[in-house]
Design a protein around this motif. Structure first.
Motif, PDB file in Angstrom:
ATOM      1  N   PHE A  18      38.351  26.160 -20.881  1.00  0.00           N
ATOM      2  CA  PHE A  18      39.189  26.529 -19.814  1.00  0.00           C
ATOM      3  C   PHE A  18      40.395  25.535 -19.601  1.00  0.00           C
ATOM      4  N   CYS A  19      39.801  24.373 -19.386  1.00  0.00           N
ATOM      5  CA  CYS A  19      40.839  23.086 -19.192  1.00  0.00           C
ATOM      6  C   CYS A  19      41.618  22.828 -20.282  1.00  0.00           C
ATOM      7  N   ALA A  20      40.968  22.891 -21.471  1.00  0.00           N
ATOM      8  CA  ALA A  20      41.628  22.567 -22.808  1.00  0.00           C
ATOM      9  C   ALA A  20      42.891  23.596 -22.846  1.00  0.00           C
ATOM     10  N   VAL A  21      42.747  24.824 -22.538  1.00  0.00           N
ATOM     11  CA  VAL A  21      43.713  25.665 -22.602  1.00  0.00           C
ATOM     12  C   VAL A  21      45.136  25.310 -21.599  1.00  0.00           C
ATOM     13  N   ILE A  22      44.759  24.914 -20.351  1.00  0.00           N
ATOM     14  CA  ILE A  22      45.634  24.457 -19.552  1.00  0.00           C
ATOM     15  C   ILE A  22      46.314  23.384 -19.973  1.00  0.00           C
ATOM     16  N   ASP A  23      45.483  22.330 -20.274  1.00  0.00           N
ATOM     17  CA  ASP A  23      46.237  21.130 -20.713  1.00  0.00           C
ATOM     18  C   ASP A  23      47.256  21.293 -22.052  1.00  0.00           C
ATOM     19  N   LEU A  24      46.845  22.010 -23.001  1.00  0.00           N
ATOM     20  CA  LEU A  24      47.721  22.160 -24.143  1.00  0.00           C
ATOM     21  C   LEU A  24      48.448  23.329 -24.106  1.00  0.00           C
ATOM     22  N   GLY A  25      48.376  24.292 -23.373  1.00  0.00           N
ATOM     23  CA  GLY A  25      49.313  25.489 -23.178  1.00  0.00           C
ATOM     24  C   GLY A  25      49.087  26.507 -23.986  1.00  0.00           C
ATOM     25  N   THR A  26      48.114  26.486 -24.942  1.00  0.00           N
ATOM     26  CA  THR A  26      47.783  27.812 -25.710  1.00  0.00           C
ATOM     27  C   THR A  26      46.260  27.744 -26.114  1.00  0.00           C
ATOM     28  N   VAL A  27      45.985  28.961 -26.451  1.00  0.00           N
ATOM     29  CA  VAL A  27      44.668  29.238 -26.767  1.00  0.00           C
ATOM     30  C   VAL A  27      44.364  28.654 -28.128  1.00  0.00           C
ATOM     31  N   THR A  28      45.584  28.791 -29.026  1.00  0.00           N
ATOM     32  CA  THR A  28      45.610  28.112 -30.448  1.00  0.00           C
ATOM     33  C   THR A  28      45.340  26.694 -30.375  1.00  0.00           C
ATOM     34  N   ALA A  29      45.964  26.064 -29.518  1.00  0.00           N
ATOM     35  CA  ALA A  29      46.071  24.420 -29.472  1.00  0.00           C
ATOM     36  C   ALA A  29      44.465  24.234 -28.874  1.00  0.00           C
ATOM     37  N   ALA A  30      44.308  24.828 -27.891  1.00  0.00           N
ATOM     38  CA  ALA A  30      42.894  24.749 -27.453  1.00  0.00           C
ATOM     39  C   ALA A  30      41.889  24.590 -28.394  1.00  0.00           C
ATOM     40  N   ALA A  31      41.746  25.713 -29.255  1.00  0.00           N
ATOM     41  CA  ALA A  31      40.767  26.058 -30.240  1.00  0.00           C
ATOM     42  C   ALA A  31      40.748  24.920 -31.306  1.00  0.00           C
ATOM     43  N   ALA A  32      42.116  24.483 -31.859  1.00  0.00           N
ATOM     44  CA  ALA A  32      41.943  23.479 -32.581  1.00  0.00           C
ATOM     45  C   ALA A  32      41.448  22.250 -32.257  1.00  0.00           C
ATOM     46  N   SER A  33      41.694  21.777 -30.938  1.00  0.00           N
ATOM     47  CA  SER A  33      41.280  20.559 -30.513  1.00  0.00           C
ATOM     48  C   SER A  33      39.955  20.608 -30.369  1.00  0.00           C
ATOM     49  N   ARG A  34      39.164  21.885 -29.970  1.00  0.00           N
ATOM     50  CA  ARG A  34      37.797  21.792 -29.931  1.00  0.00           C
ATOM     51  C   ARG A  34      37.084  22.206 -31.435  1.00  0.00           C
ATOM     52  N   SER A  35      37.656  22.503 -32.492  1.00  0.00           N
ATOM     53  CA  SER A  35      37.231  22.791 -33.656  1.00  0.00           C
ATOM     54  C   SER A  35      36.432  24.141 -33.567  1.00  0.00           C
TER      55      SER A  35
END
Length: 312
Positions: A18-35
Motif C-alpha cells: 500500500f505504501c509503495a503505491v502511494i510513494d510511486l503513484g501507480t499500482v504498476t510502479a509499485a508492483a515492479a518495485s516489489r517484483s
C-alpha cells in the motif's frame, strides 16, 4: 469508561505494498518495485482494506488515488514501518556489531579479585559496551534476572544453558612474607601440620584435600584448619594479613603473587580447582557483545595463567 484500542491485524507485506503505491503513484510502479504482478498488489490492498474496515484507495478506470482515510493511514504507516525497520536493523546488528549493554554475574571472590582488571581492559577495547557486574555466590536464573553471561566454577550446567570452558584452574598454597618471617615455610607436606591453615567452604573437624605435584604424585592431606571462611575472597584477605597459609585458586592469588604480597608455598603441589565456564542461555547465536566479552575473559585468563583452555 476505558477506551478500547484496536490493534492492526493486517499483513506487513500488504502494508508495504500500500505504501509503495502511494510513494510511486501507480499500482504498476509499485508492483515492479516489489517484483510482483499488478494483480498481486491490488489483492494486497483489498486485503488490507478488509482488515481495517476502511477504503484506502479510490479506484478509477486508469488510476488509483488515496482516499482521505488512506492519506491519514499512510502517514502513520510510514512512520511505523520506519520504526519497525530500525528495530529490525538493531536486532540484526546485535549479532554482528559488539555494542549495547551487558549483564554479567560471577562468584564474589572472582568478581572482587579478577573482574576489575578484566573489565577495565575490556572497556578500553569496547567503550561502546556498558556493563552491569553482579557478584554473588547464588546461582541466579539467567532468564529471570536478564543475565547475558555467568562466569561459574564447577561442572557443566543443566539443560537450558550452554557452558563454554574458559580455563581449568588449580588451588595452591600461599602465605604472606610477614607470616613466613614468623613461621618459616614448610619444607614438605608433613610440615603443614605445624602451620595455621586457612581454608574455604570446608566442613568442621579434620579436613581432607588432595594435592598433586603435576608429575603424577597425589597426596591426601588431612588437617584441622586454623580458620575457615565462607569464600576464597575472605581466605585471600586473611592470607594477605598474615593469618596463615591460604589454600587459594591461582586466579585469585595471581596479582598478589606478582606484587610480592603473597608467596607460593610448597610449589608445585596444588589441588585441581575445577573449570571456569562462561554460561549463557541455550538457543540462538549469542549477541556480538556477549561473544566478544567471553573471548576477552578467556584471553585475559590465558594471559595470566598457564592453564588448559577449550575453544568450544
Amino acid at each position: 469508561m476505558v477506551a478500547r484500542t484496536e490493534t492492526f491485524g493486517g499483513r506487513l507485506d500488504d502494508l508495504r505494498a500500500f505504501c509503495a503505491v502511494i510513494d510511486l503513484g501507480t499500482v504498476t510502479a509499485a508492483a515492479a518495485s516489489r517484483s510482483e504482478t499488478k494483480g498481486s498488489v491490488s489483492r494486497r490492498i483489498s486485503r488490507l482494506e478488509a482488515a481495517l474496515g476502511a477504503t484506502l484507495m479510490a479506484r478509477h478506470p486508469r488510476a488509483v488515488t488515496p482516499t482521505a482515510e488512506g492519506v491519514a493511514f499512510y502517514a502513520k504507516a510510514q512512520e511505523s514501518l520506519a520504526l519497525l525497520d530500525d528495530a529490525a536493523e538493531t536486532a540484526r546488528d546485535a549479532r554482528t556489531v559488539p555494542a549495547g549493554h551487558l549483564r554479567v554475574t560471577t562468584a564474589v571472590d572472582f568478581g572482587i579479585e579478577l573482574m576489575p582488571g578484566i573489565l577495565t581492559s575490556f572497556r578500553r577495547a569496547y567503550p561502546q559496551i556498558t556493563i552491569d557486574l553482579i557478584n554473588t555466590d547464588a546461582r541466579l536464573d539467567l532468564a529471570a534476572n536478564r543475565i547475558d553471561l555467568a562466569l561459574r566454577f564447577g561442572d557443566a550446567e543443566e539443560s537450558g544453558y550452554r557452558a563454554a570452558l574458559i580455563v581449568n584452574l588449580w588451588i595452591g598454597l600461599y602465605a604472606s612474607p610477614d607470616y613466613l618471617a614468623r613461621h618459616p615455610a614448610p619444607a614438605d607436606l608433613a610440615a603443614l601440620a605445624e602451620h595455621d591453615l586457612i581454608l574455604s567452604r570446608e566442613r568442621p573437624g579434620a579436613t581432607g584435600f588432595l594435592l598433586n605435584d603435576g608429575n603424577g604424585r597425589i597426596e591426601q592431606v588431612s588437617l584441622d584448619p586454623a580458620i575457615r571462611a565462607s569464600d576464597f575472597a575472605a581466605v585471600f584477605r586473611l592470607t594477605q594479613e598474615g593469618a596463615g597459609i591460604g589454600h587459594l585458586p591461582s586466579a585469585v592469588a595471581a596479582r598478589a603473587l606478582e606484587s610480592g604480597t603473597l608467596v607460593r608455598v610448597l610449589a608445585p603441589w596444588a589441588t585441581a580447582g575445577g573449570a571456569l565456564r562462561a554460561v549463557s542461555l541455550a538457543g540462538r547465536e549469542l549477541p556480538a557483545r556477549v561473544r566478544v566479552f567471553r573471548e576477552h575473559v578467556r584471553a585475559e585468563m590465558m594471559k595470566r595463567f598457564s592453564v588448559e583452555s577449550d575453544q568450544s
